[in-house]
Design an enzyme around this catalytic site. Structure first.
Site, PDB file in Angstrom:
ATOM      1  N   ILE A   1      -6.189   9.739  10.664  1.00  0.00           N
ATOM      2  CA  ILE A   1      -5.076  10.437   9.785  1.00  0.00           C
ATOM      3  C   ILE A   1      -5.751  11.135   8.907  1.00  0.00           C
ATOM      4  O   ILE A   1      -6.383  10.404   7.999  1.00  0.00           O
ATOM      5  CB  ILE A   1      -4.120   9.292   9.687  1.00  0.00           C
ATOM      6  CG1 ILE A   1      -3.741   8.160  10.918  1.00  0.00           C
ATOM      7  CG2 ILE A   1      -2.800   9.851   9.120  1.00  0.00           C
ATOM      8  CD1 ILE A   1      -3.180   9.055  12.225  1.00  0.00           C
TER       9      ILE A   1
ATOM     10  N   TYR B   1     -14.347  -3.683   7.411  1.00  0.00           N
ATOM     11  CA  TYR B   1     -13.232  -2.993   7.621  1.00  0.00           C
ATOM     12  C   TYR B   1     -12.558  -3.376   9.199  1.00  0.00           C
ATOM     13  O   TYR B   1     -11.297  -3.771   9.538  1.00  0.00           O
ATOM     14  CB  TYR B   1     -13.036  -1.490   7.301  1.00  0.00           C
ATOM     15  CG  TYR B   1     -11.739  -1.083   7.763  1.00  0.00           C
ATOM     16  CD1 TYR B   1     -10.738  -0.758   6.850  1.00  0.00           C
ATOM     17  CD2 TYR B   1     -11.818  -0.283   8.854  1.00  0.00           C
ATOM     18  CE1 TYR B   1      -9.808   0.018   6.740  1.00  0.00           C
ATOM     19  CE2 TYR B   1     -10.349   0.490   9.091  1.00  0.00           C
ATOM     20  CZ  TYR B   1      -9.501   0.535   8.079  1.00  0.00           C
ATOM     21  OH  TYR B   1      -8.189   1.145   8.527  1.00  0.00           O
TER      22      TYR B   1
ATOM     23  N   LYS C   1      -9.203  -5.532  10.449  1.00  0.00           N
ATOM     24  CA  LYS C   1      -7.998  -4.930  11.483  1.00  0.00           C
ATOM     25  C   LYS C   1      -7.977  -5.722  12.538  1.00  0.00           C
ATOM     26  O   LYS C   1      -6.944  -5.928  13.047  1.00  0.00           O
ATOM     27  CB  LYS C   1      -8.485  -3.281  11.229  1.00  0.00           C
ATOM     28  CG  LYS C   1      -8.359  -2.643  10.102  1.00  0.00           C
ATOM     29  CD  LYS C   1      -6.791  -2.812   9.429  1.00  0.00           C
ATOM     30  CE  LYS C   1      -6.916  -1.767   8.464  1.00  0.00           C
ATOM     31  NZ  LYS C   1      -5.337  -1.946   7.766  1.00  0.00           N
TER      32      LYS C   1
ATOM     33  N   ALA D   1     -13.492  -5.751  10.925  1.00  0.00           N
ATOM     34  CA  ALA D   1     -13.326  -7.141  11.179  1.00  0.00           C
ATOM     35  C   ALA D   1     -11.814  -7.610  10.652  1.00  0.00           C
ATOM     36  O   ALA D   1     -11.159  -8.403  11.322  1.00  0.00           O
ATOM     37  CB  ALA D   1     -14.272  -8.162  10.403  1.00  0.00           C
TER      38      ALA D   1
ATOM     39  N   SER E   1      -5.423  -0.355  12.858  1.00  0.00           N
ATOM     40  CA  SER E   1      -6.502   0.762  13.130  1.00  0.00           C
ATOM     41  C   SER E   1      -7.094   0.755  14.482  1.00  0.00           C
ATOM     42  O   SER E   1      -7.091  -0.334  15.320  1.00  0.00           O
ATOM     43  CB  SER E   1      -7.634   0.502  12.184  1.00  0.00           C
ATOM     44  OG  SER E   1      -8.561   1.668  12.205  1.00  0.00           O
TER      45      SER E   1
ATOM     46  N   GLY F   1       0.782  -1.127   0.104  1.00  0.00           N
ATOM     47  CA  GLY F   1      -0.064   0.263   0.106  1.00  0.00           C
ATOM     48  C   GLY F   1       0.782   1.225   0.098  1.00  0.00           C
ATOM     49  O   GLY F   1       0.514   2.128   0.529  1.00  0.00           O
ATOM     50  N   ALA F   2       2.004   1.323  -0.624  1.00  0.00           N
ATOM     51  CA  ALA F   2       3.063   2.395  -0.569  1.00  0.00           C
ATOM     52  C   ALA F   2       2.981   3.472  -1.360  1.00  0.00           C
ATOM     53  O   ALA F   2       3.642   4.326  -1.281  1.00  0.00           O
ATOM     54  CB  ALA F   2       4.416   1.689  -0.877  1.00  0.00           C
TER      55      ALA F   2
END
Length: 258
Positions: free
Chosen positions: A198, A165, A169, A167, A151, A18-19
């Site tokens: 963020i 999402y 994380k 679940a 997260s 995911g860079a």
């Protein structure tokens, strides 16, 4: 901070998924500044531009464009990295998606199966595929670091992300604890970072009003910055964090205090 060096005196390689996103690129930048050779992985072609920017700044960087939810693509990582694969010691599992509908999450009762499966495929199965592929190379070093970018949604109920999402994380954190025990004999640590709100394109998918309200409700009175997440990752990757494994580092401005 100089990275842990291998027996040949070469700096280790750090791979970040995911860079091409703001947090992933901030992590790649920080680790490059700390002396690591960095591999930026993303399904977006912008990953090549991100790698070029780091190289222009004098760092050693490589961009790899793959979908981590594709098992065959992930299996090809050793070939993509070439000689760098032999020095891989750091893995940052950062890739993740959080679909919204008109800026809001879907309730479980309204969630289509294909959306549920897509989030699990990227956030959880993709993380598993990359980790499983990288483990042999990391374990051979006798030293390594794996960091999950989870997260605050993995720690407590949050208002914006959907159930899929949250679940995934939470699953990353649980996966990290199991893996931490399995790889400790190889000198490898596994930790999670749990960012709060963020300032990124993902958080911009909801309204300014929602983000403003969430920022105001945070003791720090603002949203966090990608570089602040990167600073936490840099600590967990450093030799100074050798006694931290299976842990969770909260970076949330005080919005969640366990």
């Amino acid at each position: 901070m100089k990275p842990h060096l291998n027996a040949a005196g070469r700096s280790y390689v750090a791979l970040i998924t995911g860079a091409a996103g703001q947090i992933g690129y901030a992590i790649a930048t920080r680790l490059a500044e700390d002396g690591y050779r960095v591999v930026l992985v993303d399904r977006a072609d912008a990953v090549h531009r991100c790698a070029t920017q780091l190289k222009t700044a004098g760092h050693q960087a490589m961009g790899v464009e793959i979908d981590i939810a594709d098992p065959q693509a992930v299996a090809g990582l050793p070939v993509q990295l070439g000689q760098w694969w032999d020095d891989l010691a750091v893995l940052i599992n950062n890739a993740g998606i959080s679909p919204k509908t008109q800026g809001a999450k879907r309730k479980v009762i309204d969630m289509p199966l294909d959306e549920w499966q897509q989030v699990l495929a990227v956030n959880l199965t993709g993380m598993f595929l990359v980790t499983r592929t990288c483990l042999p190379a990391i374990q051979r070093q006798g030293w390594g670091r794996i960091v999950m970018i989870a997260s605050q949604a993995a720690r407590t109920r949050t208002h914006v992300p959907g159930a899929h999402y949250q679940a995934t994380k939470a699953g990353m954190v649980a996966f990290a604890r199991v893996l931490a025990a399995e790889v400790a004999p190889y000198g490898v640590t596994v930790n999670s970072v749990a960012p709060g709100r963020i300032r990124t394109d993902m958080t911009a998918a909801v309204s300014d009003t929602v983000n403003g309200d969430l920022a105001s409700a945070t003791p720090a009175g603002r949203m966090g910055l990608p570089r602040e997440v990167a600073a936490g990752v840099a600590y967990l990757v450093s030799p100074d964090a050798a006694y931290s494994t299976g842990s969770i580092l909260d970076i949330n401005g005080g919005s969640f205090m366990p």
